[in-house]
Motif scaffolding. Structure first.
Motif, PDB file in Angstrom:
ATOM      1  N   MET A 130       4.724  33.246  43.982  1.00  0.00           N
ATOM      2  CA  MET A 130       4.046  32.033  43.461  1.00  0.00           C
ATOM      3  C   MET A 130       5.047  31.094  42.625  1.00  0.00           C
ATOM      4  N   ASP A 131       5.988  31.781  42.036  1.00  0.00           N
ATOM      5  CA  ASP A 131       7.056  30.855  41.238  1.00  0.00           C
ATOM      6  C   ASP A 131       8.189  30.281  42.263  1.00  0.00           C
ATOM      7  N   LYS A 132       8.008  28.852  42.504  1.00  0.00           N
ATOM      8  CA  LYS A 132       8.931  28.439  43.518  1.00  0.00           C
ATOM      9  C   LYS A 132      10.290  28.243  43.257  1.00  0.00           C
ATOM     10  N   VAL A 133      10.527  28.345  41.703  1.00  0.00           N
ATOM     11  CA  VAL A 133      12.036  28.612  41.387  1.00  0.00           C
ATOM     12  C   VAL A 133      12.493  29.880  41.596  1.00  0.00           C
ATOM     13  N   ILE A 134      11.703  30.841  41.102  1.00  0.00           N
ATOM     14  CA  ILE A 134      12.437  32.240  41.394  1.00  0.00           C
ATOM     15  C   ILE A 134      12.374  32.399  42.857  1.00  0.00           C
ATOM     16  N   MET A 135      11.419  32.232  43.819  1.00  0.00           N
ATOM     17  CA  MET A 135      11.481  32.317  44.939  1.00  0.00           C
ATOM     18  C   MET A 135      12.635  31.855  45.646  1.00  0.00           C
ATOM     19  N   LYS A 136      13.043  30.483  45.336  1.00  0.00           N
ATOM     20  CA  LYS A 136      14.365  29.847  45.926  1.00  0.00           C
ATOM     21  C   LYS A 136      15.474  30.348  45.495  1.00  0.00           C
ATOM     22  N   ASN A 137      15.560  30.986  44.233  1.00  0.00           N
ATOM     23  CA  ASN A 137      16.776  31.827  43.752  1.00  0.00           C
ATOM     24  C   ASN A 137      16.885  32.819  44.450  1.00  0.00           C
ATOM     25  N   LEU A 138      15.857  33.744  44.925  1.00  0.00           N
ATOM     26  CA  LEU A 138      15.973  34.719  45.731  1.00  0.00           C
ATOM     27  C   LEU A 138      16.400  34.582  47.263  1.00  0.00           C
ATOM     28  N   HIS A 151      14.767  21.862  38.806  1.00  0.00           N
ATOM     29  CA  HIS A 151      13.612  22.163  38.056  1.00  0.00           C
ATOM     30  C   HIS A 151      13.648  22.114  36.488  1.00  0.00           C
ATOM     31  N   PHE A 152      12.430  21.938  35.859  1.00  0.00           N
ATOM     32  CA  PHE A 152      12.160  21.630  34.574  1.00  0.00           C
ATOM     33  C   PHE A 152      11.295  22.056  33.995  1.00  0.00           C
ATOM     34  N   VAL A 178       7.998  16.298  44.070  1.00  0.00           N
ATOM     35  CA  VAL A 178       7.789  16.769  42.860  1.00  0.00           C
ATOM     36  C   VAL A 178       6.742  17.730  42.796  1.00  0.00           C
ATOM     37  N   LYS A 179       6.527  19.185  42.275  1.00  0.00           N
ATOM     38  CA  LYS A 179       5.769  19.948  42.477  1.00  0.00           C
ATOM     39  C   LYS A 179       5.712  20.957  41.344  1.00  0.00           C
ATOM     40  N   PRO A 180       4.265  21.227  40.940  1.00  0.00           N
ATOM     41  CA  PRO A 180       4.332  22.320  40.084  1.00  0.00           C
ATOM     42  C   PRO A 180       5.024  23.744  40.649  1.00  0.00           C
ATOM     43  N   ALA A 181       5.438  24.364  39.667  1.00  0.00           N
ATOM     44  CA  ALA A 181       6.386  25.563  40.108  1.00  0.00           C
ATOM     45  C   ALA A 181       5.187  26.821  40.451  1.00  0.00           C
ATOM     46  N   ASN A 182       4.003  26.538  40.010  1.00  0.00           N
ATOM     47  CA  ASN A 182       3.230  27.994  40.191  1.00  0.00           C
ATOM     48  C   ASN A 182       1.931  27.320  40.795  1.00  0.00           C
ATOM     49  N   LEU A 183       1.776  26.773  41.723  1.00  0.00           N
ATOM     50  CA  LEU A 183       0.532  26.230  42.417  1.00  0.00           C
ATOM     51  C   LEU A 183       0.788  26.204  43.857  1.00  0.00           C
ATOM     52  N   GLY A 184      -0.297  26.550  44.779  1.00  0.00           N
ATOM     53  CA  GLY A 184      -0.295  26.324  46.033  1.00  0.00           C
ATOM     54  C   GLY A 184      -1.218  25.374  46.405  1.00  0.00           C
ATOM     55  N   SER A 185      -1.409  25.160  47.784  1.00  0.00           N
ATOM     56  CA  SER A 185      -2.451  24.334  48.251  1.00  0.00           C
ATOM     57  C   SER A 185      -2.131  22.868  48.157  1.00  0.00           C
ATOM     58  N   SER A 186      -0.751  22.751  47.948  1.00  0.00           N
ATOM     59  CA  SER A 186      -0.422  21.190  47.865  1.00  0.00           C
ATOM     60  C   SER A 186      -1.058  20.633  46.659  1.00  0.00           C
ATOM     61  N   VAL A 187      -1.660  21.178  45.647  1.00  0.00           N
ATOM     62  CA  VAL A 187      -2.137  20.703  44.308  1.00  0.00           C
ATOM     63  C   VAL A 187      -0.905  20.057  43.532  1.00  0.00           C
ATOM     64  N   GLY A 188      -1.141  19.020  42.936  1.00  0.00           N
ATOM     65  CA  GLY A 188      -0.169  18.100  42.221  1.00  0.00           C
ATOM     66  C   GLY A 188       1.353  17.755  42.801  1.00  0.00           C
ATOM     67  N   ILE A 189       1.431  18.036  44.019  1.00  0.00           N
ATOM     68  CA  ILE A 189       2.455  17.553  44.633  1.00  0.00           C
ATOM     69  C   ILE A 189       2.534  16.109  44.949  1.00  0.00           C
ATOM     70  N   ARG A 210       3.788  24.562  33.517  1.00  0.00           N
ATOM     71  CA  ARG A 210       4.786  24.211  32.298  1.00  0.00           C
ATOM     72  C   ARG A 210       6.178  24.162  32.949  1.00  0.00           C
ATOM     73  N   LYS A 211       6.415  24.362  34.307  1.00  0.00           N
ATOM     74  CA  LYS A 211       7.512  24.609  35.001  1.00  0.00           C
ATOM     75  C   LYS A 211       7.214  23.603  36.409  1.00  0.00           C
ATOM     76  N   ILE A 212       8.081  22.716  36.565  1.00  0.00           N
ATOM     77  CA  ILE A 212       8.096  21.947  37.929  1.00  0.00           C
ATOM     78  C   ILE A 212       9.417  22.139  38.551  1.00  0.00           C
ATOM     79  N   ILE A 213       9.300  21.895  39.798  1.00  0.00           N
ATOM     80  CA  ILE A 213      10.551  21.838  40.899  1.00  0.00           C
ATOM     81  C   ILE A 213      10.455  20.487  41.698  1.00  0.00           C
ATOM     82  N   VAL A 214      11.815  20.093  41.627  1.00  0.00           N
ATOM     83  CA  VAL A 214      12.026  18.891  42.557  1.00  0.00           C
ATOM     84  C   VAL A 214      12.830  19.079  43.517  1.00  0.00           C
ATOM     85  N   GLU A 215      12.466  18.690  44.790  1.00  0.00           N
ATOM     86  CA  GLU A 215      12.998  19.160  46.033  1.00  0.00           C
ATOM     87  C   GLU A 215      13.607  17.883  46.635  1.00  0.00           C
ATOM     88  N   GLU A 216      14.613  17.969  47.356  1.00  0.00           N
ATOM     89  CA  GLU A 216      15.397  16.895  48.167  1.00  0.00           C
ATOM     90  C   GLU A 216      14.219  16.419  49.369  1.00  0.00           C
TER      91      GLU A 216
END
Length: 357
Positions: A130-138, A151-152, A178-189, A210-216
């Motif tokens: 769910m958490d895109k930042v943690i997922m990408k770190n893994l 991420h911010f 720009v994406k919310p870190a903890n949401l799916g279905s492309s909501v808020g992207i 409360r956390k977002i991720i920005v991807e190239e």
């Protein structure tokens, strides 16, 4: 004896309506001779409501919002261990929940504490997926190739908005997503091509998390593959998303139909083999179980870049994940039964673990 199957759907999430569509599809695909369906609707305010056993088909999602039904009963989430009307324990729970408060490990943790078997990923896999930042770190730890990202936290952005925008421009440039870190279905992207769009995208994304991720942003085909199993998972065929819009957003997915799903996708045998290998590597990196859909970018030079995994992907008969397995020879109703079997199998395995010396 039929399997007593508890279905959790709805949820306190921006993906509430998506969950209702999933529940409708699953209920109508279940074999009534094999399953006794116990519905539990979670309202958008977080209230849990148990309905009567569902026999036969359901005509529409309005029948699943149980708030107006006289026979429905508000329950405590902890009563899932004795969900059936007779006070007996259900055999297994299928959380058909998308997004926070359902797909993020919270419900899975509760089910673990109640010692109730459930379908899909466990606490860690769900939370990490769910958490895109943690997922990408893994994924980075597992050696999977990814696009660049930053991420911010909302508090840091509020303290110095301009510094956040400059970091994006220096580290990633435009275009970026720009994406919310903890949401799916492309909501808020949102896709951003300049500073003004970036500012607006930050504001929108922070409404959902409360956390977002920005991807190239990169130029590539969007290809996806399904993973099914526990400790020895297997993969489906490959599918490709061709969106008529700039990117595969919520409107394209659920409202306009302005997206073509190409199944199977035209990829080489070598690319297919690599996708299977890397999808399973990603599945194991988050300690997955049951299912994930692994999403990749395939560039013109043949590079395979993982985007994300989805631990509870869209699950109607017309969604990518079930369609991928249908083309592999696993029809929708059989896929549901297989997932229930995998959930019960994992629970039985956990019961063998010693908890005392």
């Amino acid at each position: 004896m039929r399997i007593k199957l508890g279905l959790l759907y709805g949820g306190k999430s921006a993906e509430h309506q998506v969950s209702l569509q999933t529940a409708l599809a699953v209920i109508n695909a279940l074999n009534g001779e094999k399953f006794e369906v116990h519905p539990v609707y979670i309202t958008e305010n977080g209230e849990w409501i148990r309905g009567e056993i569902i026999e036969g088909k359901v005509q529409g999602v309005e029948e699943l919002t149980l708030t107006e039904k006289a026979t429905a009963k508000a329950i405590s989430p902890t009563s899932l261990s004795t969900l059936s009307q007779e006070g007996e324990a259900v055999d297994v729970v299928f959380p058909l929940l998308h997004g926070p408060n359902g797909e993020d490990g919270t419900v899975q943790g509760m089910l673990e504490l109640l010692n109730v078997p459930y379908v899909g990923n466990g606490v860690l896999g769900s939370a990490a997926g769910m958490d895109k930042v943690i997922m990408k770190n893994l994924f980075a730890q597992a050696g999977l190739k990814q696009v660049k990202y930053v991420h911010f936290l909302k508090v840091d952005w509020k303290n110095n908005e301009d510094a956040a925008y400059k970091e994006v421009e220096q580290e990633l440039g435009y275009p970026c997503f720009v994406k919310p870190a903890n949401l799916g279905s492309s909501v808020g992207i949102n896709k951003c091509t300049n500073r003004e769009e970036l500012v607006n995208a930050f504001k929108e994304a922070f409404q959902f998390d409360r956390k977002i991720i920005v991807e190239e942003g990169i130029t590539a085909r969007e290809v996806e593959i399904g993973v099914l199993g526990n400790d020895d998972p297997s993969c489906s065929v490959v599918g490709e998303i061709v969106a008529k819009t700039d990117f595969y957003d919520y409107k394209s997915k659920y409202q306009d139909g302005d997206t073509a799903l190409i199944i199977p996708a035209e990829v080489s045998e070598e690319t297919y083999a690599r996708m299977q290998e890397e999808a399973i590597k990603a599945f194991k990196a988050i300690d997955g179980s049951g299912l994930v859909r692994a999403d990749f970018f395939l560039t013109e030079d043949g590079s395979l870049v993982i985007n994300e995994v989805n631990t509870m992907p869209g699950f109607t008969p017309f969604s990518m994940f079930p369609l991928l397995w249908e083309h592999k020879g696993v029809p929708y109703s059989e896929l549901i039964e297989k997932l229930v079997e995998l959930g019960m199998e994992r629970h039985a395995e956990k019961q063998q673990i010693k908890h005392t010396m």
